[in-house]
Design a protein around this motif. Sequence first.
Motif, PDB file in Angstrom:
ATOM      1  N   THR A  67       0.807  -1.217   0.000  1.00  0.00           N
ATOM      2  CA  THR A  67       0.000   0.000   0.000  1.00  0.00           C
ATOM      3  C   THR A  67       0.844   1.271   0.000  1.00  0.00           C
ATOM      4  O   THR A  67       0.357   2.320  -0.424  1.00  0.00           O
ATOM      5  N   VAL A  68       2.090   1.226   0.462  1.00  0.00           N
ATOM      6  CA  VAL A  68       2.899   2.445   0.567  1.00  0.00           C
ATOM      7  C   VAL A  68       4.053   2.504  -0.435  1.00  0.00           C
ATOM      8  O   VAL A  68       4.636   3.560  -0.644  1.00  0.00           O
ATOM      9  N   TRP A  69       4.376   1.392  -1.046  1.00  0.00           N
ATOM     10  CA  TRP A  69       5.563   1.307  -1.892  1.00  0.00           C
ATOM     11  C   TRP A  69       5.534   2.310  -3.046  1.00  0.00           C
ATOM     12  O   TRP A  69       6.507   3.032  -3.280  1.00  0.00           O
ATOM     13  N   GLY A  70       4.448   2.363  -3.769  1.00  0.00           N
ATOM     14  CA  GLY A  70       4.364   3.227  -4.941  1.00  0.00           C
ATOM     15  C   GLY A  70       4.430   4.708  -4.609  1.00  0.00           C
ATOM     16  O   GLY A  70       4.854   5.513  -5.432  1.00  0.00           O
ATOM     17  N   ALA A  71       4.017   5.094  -3.412  1.00  0.00           N
ATOM     18  CA  ALA A  71       4.025   6.499  -3.012  1.00  0.00           C
ATOM     19  C   ALA A  71       5.398   6.958  -2.535  1.00  0.00           C
ATOM     20  O   ALA A  71       5.663   8.165  -2.489  1.00  0.00           O
ATOM     21  N   ALA A  72       6.272   6.030  -2.196  1.00  0.00           N
ATOM     22  CA  ALA A  72       7.605   6.389  -1.713  1.00  0.00           C
ATOM     23  C   ALA A  72       8.500   6.754  -2.897  1.00  0.00           C
ATOM     24  O   ALA A  72       8.417   6.128  -3.958  1.00  0.00           O
TER      25      ALA A  72
END
Length: 124
Positions: A67-72
Motif C-alpha cells: 500500500t505504501v511502496w508506490g508512493a515512496a
Amino acid sequence: MMIAAVSAALLGSQLLVVPVSDRVPELKVEAMCKATTADDKANGIALPQSFADCMRDETTAQQQLNTVWGAAPSSLRNSCEVEATSGGSQSYVDLLTCIQMAEWVKSPSTATRLRGAGKDRNSK
C-alpha cells in the motif's frame, strides 16, 4: 545481419522490463526467520519468537508495503531495499520500517505519535 536482429530483439525486450523498484521486491524471509528462531533459542531468550510468528510478521509487513511502496520516492525505495537485504538477511519488516522512518523524519507532524509504556500513556 543475424546479430543485428538479435540485438534489436534484445533492445526491444529491455524496454518492456519493469524496474524492480516499481514494485515491492520479492524477499526470501524464511531463512531469516529460521535463523532468528535458532538464535533466540541458543541465546536463552525467555520468550523466543517462533518461526510461525516471524513469518506472520513478515507477511503483514509485505502487505503493508504493497500500500505504501508506490508512493515512496524511488531513491528511498532503493536505499531501503539495500538496507533490508544487506548482510545476507532479507526482511519485509526492515524494509517497511526504513520507509516509515524516512516518512516520519520528512513530516513528523503528520506521523503517528508513538507512545511508550508510561503510566499516563492512555490519559492524553
